[in-house]
Motif scaffolding. Structure first.
Motif, short mmCIF file in Angstrom:
data_model
loop_
_atom_site.label_atom_id
_atom_site.label_comp_id
_atom_site.label_asym_id
_atom_site.label_seq_id
_atom_site.Cartn_x
_atom_site.Cartn_y
_atom_site.Cartn_z
N TYR A 150 0.81 -1.20 0.00
CA TYR A 150 0.00 0.00 0.00
C TYR A 150 0.85 1.26 0.00
N PHE A 151 1.84 1.30 0.85
CA PHE A 151 2.67 2.50 0.96
C PHE A 151 3.50 2.72 -0.30
N TRP A 152 3.89 1.59 -0.96
CA TRP A 152 4.70 1.70 -2.17
C TRP A 152 3.89 2.32 -3.31
N LEU A 153 2.64 1.88 -3.45
CA LEU A 153 1.76 2.46 -4.47
C LEU A 153 1.52 3.93 -4.19
N ALA A 154 1.33 4.29 -2.93
CA ALA A 154 1.12 5.70 -2.58
C ALA A 154 2.35 6.53 -2.91
N LEU A 155 3.53 6.00 -2.62
CA LEU A 155 4.76 6.74 -2.92
C LEU A 155 4.96 6.91 -4.42
N ILE A 156 4.63 5.85 -5.20
CA ILE A 156 4.78 5.95 -6.66
C ILE A 156 3.85 7.02 -7.23
N LEU A 157 2.58 7.00 -6.82
CA LEU A 157 1.63 8.01 -7.29
C LEU A 157 2.04 9.41 -6.85
N LEU A 158 2.53 9.50 -5.62
CA LEU A 158 2.95 10.81 -5.11
C LEU A 158 4.14 11.34 -5.90
N TYR A 159 5.07 10.45 -6.25
CA TYR A 159 6.25 10.87 -7.01
C TYR A 159 5.87 11.30 -8.43
N LEU A 160 5.01 10.49 -9.09
CA LEU A 160 4.65 10.77 -10.48
C LEU A 160 3.78 12.03 -10.59
N VAL A 274 1.66 8.90 4.47
CA VAL A 274 2.42 9.24 3.26
C VAL A 274 2.06 10.63 2.75
N PHE A 275 0.77 10.93 2.75
CA PHE A 275 0.31 12.21 2.20
C PHE A 275 0.17 13.29 3.27
N SER A 276 0.56 12.99 4.53
CA SER A 276 0.42 13.94 5.64
C SER A 276 -1.00 14.49 5.70
N TYR A 277 -1.96 13.59 5.58
CA TYR A 277 -3.37 13.99 5.57
C TYR A 277 -3.87 14.12 7.00
N PRO A 278 -4.60 15.19 7.31
CA PRO A 278 -5.00 15.45 8.71
C PRO A 278 -6.20 14.64 9.17
N GLY A 279 -6.15 13.32 9.00
CA GLY A 279 -7.26 12.47 9.39
C GLY A 279 -7.07 11.83 10.74
N ILE A 280 -8.01 10.95 11.08
CA ILE A 280 -7.99 10.33 12.40
C ILE A 280 -6.89 9.28 12.49
N GLY A 281 -6.45 8.74 11.33
CA GLY A 281 -5.32 7.80 11.34
C GLY A 281 -4.04 8.48 11.79
#
Length: 329
Positions: A150-160, A274-281
């Motif tokens: 999961y984190f790898w896919l997020a990092l790839i999308l974030l990079y691209l 990964v996205f520094s999103y301000p959620g409950i997680g």
């Protein structure tokens, strides 16, 4: 009514067990929130015993009280809606922290979960109905994305999309410099632009599982006698697919969707990190790192209520989708 009463009784017992575990588990963890708070105060001067006692009362972590008495006080606080004070975000109450972060997670993860479920079930229905088509052959590609960490896919999308093509913002929930939070178009547009990439990560990584499960159930359902009978009566293919095949094939997916929808409140911790999103997680990660068990208990309680509530709603929905469940009661 008997079936409904049994289900309500089960959920009440499950809620009590979850609340009890919610009380015990943080207290079995190493560390003490009072000591953490005192260490922060000690940087500004000596701490007196009276200060320690007042902080223990404030945080509800009086180490001198027996565990059973703490448990009774904890239940009393829950009944009054008092979840304590957050250590990691002192002196903010836990209810305030949850109220500030929960809408972000529900808006992001909840919407992405619903989209992935609807999209996966819809495409899976078509793939099962038209076996051997290009859509059926596309399912292994979608399951490949599900197997990627999961984190790898997020990092790839974030990079691209965030660094190379710079289409999406890199982090955060909105532009803190150019927008003011509120019901205004600039803020809403900023929230949407910041949420597209995290939501796409969730959808891409989960839609394959819904497609594969629905496709396999469609193939199995199409071999049933009532499908053959419906086709022999000359019913339109679209009606046979939707009313007879898909309605019965979707039942296992509905059960899985209930669990996924319940855990929406937990948020996607990896995605929010990964996205520094301000959620409950993100709030939960900060609470664990700070031994803030008041905040942990509050978040776990909300997660428990959401999971039990979602499963109860789906139990009722099952009775509408599948009348056989009503006959068993």
């Amino acid at each position: 009514m008997k079936t409904l009463a049994r289900r309500l009784g089960f959920y009440v017992v499950a809620l009590w067990a979850a609340v009890s575990l919610n009380f015990l588990i943080p207290r079995l963890m190493p560390g003490n929130p009072v000591d953490i708070m005192l260490s922060k105060l000690a940087q500004h001067g000596p701490v007196t015993p009276a200060t320690r006692q007042s902080i223990e009362l404030l945080l509800g972590a009086d180490s001198g009280e027996p565990l059973w008495k703490q448990y009774v006080e904890y239940l009393g606080q829950l009944l009054h809606g008092d979840l304590g004070i957050s250590v990691s975000q002192y002196p903010t109450p836990v209810t305030t922290v949850i109220a500030q972060t929960l809408p972000w997670t529900i808006g992001l993860v909840g919407l992405a979960t619903v989209v992935s479920f609807v999209l996966g079930v819809g495409l899976g229905t078509l793939a099962g109905w038209k076996r051997g088509s290009w859509l059926d052959s596309f399912i292994p590609v979608t399951t490949m994305f599900q197997s990627i960490p999961y984190f790898w896919l997020a990092l790839i999308l974030l990079y691209l999309f965030g660094s190379v093509w710079m289409i999406s913002p890199l982090n955060g929930g909105y532009d803190v410099y150019d927008t003011m939070p509120g019901w205004n178009l600039p803020f809403i547009g900023s929230v949407i632009s910041h949420g597209i990439l995290p939501a796409a990560t969730i959808v891409i990584s989960s839609v394959g599982g819904w497609m594969l499960g629905m496709r396999n159930m469609m193939v199995s359902t199409l071999a049933e006698d009532y499908i053959v009978t419906a086709e022999a009566k000359g019913l339109r293919p679209g009606r046979v697919m939707r009313t007879y095949a898909a309605r019965n094939a979707v039942l296992p997916s509905v059960a899985g969707f209930a669990i996924s929808l319940g855990f929406v409140v937990a948020g996607s911790i990896v995605t929010e990190s990964v996205f520094s999103y301000p959620g409950i997680g993100s709030a939960l990660m900060g609470a664990v790192g700070s031994n803030d068990y008041a905040l942990m208990q509050g978040i776990f309680l909300v997660i428990t209520l959401s999971v039990l509530g979602a499963n109860f709603v789906v139990d009722l929905l099952y009775a509408v989708i599948d009348p056989r469940t009503r006959q068993r009661g």
